[in-house]
Design a protein around this motif. Structure first.
Motif, mmCIF file in Angstrom:
data_model
loop_
_atom_site.group_PDB
_atom_site.id
_atom_site.type_symbol
_atom_site.label_atom_id
_atom_site.label_comp_id
_atom_site.label_asym_id
_atom_site.label_seq_id
_atom_site.Cartn_x
_atom_site.Cartn_y
_atom_site.Cartn_z
ATOM 1 N N LEU A 61 0.827 -1.209 0.000
ATOM 2 C CA LEU A 61 0.000 0.000 0.000
ATOM 3 C C LEU A 61 0.863 1.262 0.000
ATOM 4 C CD1 LEU A 61 -2.848 -0.863 2.558
ATOM 5 C CD2 LEU A 61 -3.006 -0.775 0.057
ATOM 6 N N PHE A 62 1.949 1.203 0.758
ATOM 7 C CA PHE A 62 2.876 2.331 0.836
ATOM 8 C C PHE A 62 3.459 2.638 -0.547
ATOM 9 C CE2 PHE A 62 7.049 4.211 1.867
ATOM 10 C CZ PHE A 62 6.672 5.209 2.760
ATOM 11 N N ILE A 63 3.902 1.618 -1.228
ATOM 12 C CA ILE A 63 4.491 1.795 -2.567
ATOM 13 C C ILE A 63 3.446 2.304 -3.558
ATOM 14 C CG2 ILE A 63 5.480 0.538 -4.526
ATOM 15 C CD1 ILE A 63 6.940 -1.219 -2.355
ATOM 16 N N ILE A 64 2.263 1.711 -3.527
ATOM 17 C CA ILE A 64 1.193 2.151 -4.435
ATOM 18 C C ILE A 64 0.839 3.612 -4.168
ATOM 19 C CG2 ILE A 64 -1.267 1.864 -4.981
ATOM 20 C CD1 ILE A 64 -0.759 -1.204 -4.500
ATOM 21 N N GLY A 65 0.736 3.987 -2.887
ATOM 22 C CA GLY A 65 0.433 5.375 -2.546
ATOM 23 C C GLY A 65 1.468 6.338 -3.104
ATOM 24 N N TRP A 66 2.751 5.971 -2.987
ATOM 25 C CA TRP A 66 3.802 6.855 -3.508
ATOM 26 C C TRP A 66 3.820 6.896 -5.029
ATOM 27 C CZ3 TRP A 66 5.701 10.809 -1.370
ATOM 28 C CH2 TRP A 66 5.839 10.883 0.013
ATOM 29 N N ILE A 67 3.521 5.796 -5.677
ATOM 30 C CA ILE A 67 3.434 5.807 -7.147
ATOM 31 C C ILE A 67 2.353 6.792 -7.582
ATOM 32 C CG2 ILE A 67 2.746 4.440 -9.164
ATOM 33 C CD1 ILE A 67 4.239 2.050 -7.813
ATOM 34 N N ILE A 68 1.203 6.725 -6.918
ATOM 35 C CA ILE A 68 0.109 7.649 -7.235
ATOM 36 C C ILE A 68 0.553 9.090 -7.002
ATOM 37 C CG2 ILE A 68 -2.210 8.381 -6.521
ATOM 38 C CD1 ILE A 68 -2.759 5.345 -5.968
ATOM 39 N N GLN A 69 1.279 9.328 -5.900
ATOM 40 C CA GLN A 69 1.784 10.674 -5.607
ATOM 41 C C GLN A 69 2.706 11.179 -6.718
ATOM 42 O OE1 GLN A 69 -0.351 11.375 -3.252
ATOM 43 N NE2 GLN A 69 1.182 12.433 -2.078
#
Length: 173
Positions: free
Chosen positions: A111-119
């Motif tokens: 989730l952390f990685i996905i959130g940063w990709i979106i950012q």
């Protein structure tokens, strides 16, 4: 020390593209939830209550948010507590052995990685680096920015919104 308005103006200067703001409405909550999840690490027992690193982080961040604005701080604390409750439910649902811990923390990491990709997709649209690159406090202000953007959409805090737009500029499509 900067006040809430100054922090939000500073953060808003890196976020004037509406597409970037939309990605933050998804990415920031994912990252915050993931941090709570990955910090769900027991530290000590206190009168039968297991105190976790996530609890301490929520207390510290919540105290800072409350210092900046009691009203918005209380909203943020409530949101963080809801996030913690969600993490607790997920952890209880997955608690059946050591491999479950790897799955639990792996899920949080994902989730952390996905959130940063979106950012970073949002900042591609923006054409600017994330605010925290120049000021690490931006990592704490991001969730406040998201909350205030949502409140602005519902017509709340109009005076604060006007001050931010007056100093950071209007959003562009």
């Amino acid at each position: 020390m900067r006040n809430l308005e100054q922090h939000l103006v500073q953060y808003a200067m890196y976020h004037r593209d509406k597409r970037n703001i939309k990605t933050h409405l998804i990415g920031v909550p994912l990252i915050v939830f993931a941090v709570i999840m990955m910090a769900y690490v027991p530290i000590f027992e206190l009168s039968g209550l297991t105190v976790t690193l996530a609890m301490l982080l929520i207390t510290l961040a919540g105290g800072y948010y409350f210092f900046l604005s009691p009203t918005i701080g209380l909203m943020m604390v409530a949101i963080l507590i809801l996030g913690y409750a969600g993490v607790l439910l997920i952890h209880q649902g997955m608690s059946s052995g050591m491999s479950t811990n790897w799955m639990f923390y792996g899920f949080g990491g994902g989730l952390f990685i996905i959130g940063w990709i979106i950012q970073f997709i949002g900042h591609y649209f923006e054409g600017k680096k994330p605010a925290f690159v120049d000021d690490l406090i931006g990592l704490l202000i991001g969730p406040l920015f998201v909350l205030t953007e949502i409140l602005f959409k519902f017509g709340f805090l109009k005076s604060l919104e006007d001050k931010i737009i007056g100093q950071a500029g209007a959003c562009r499509n």
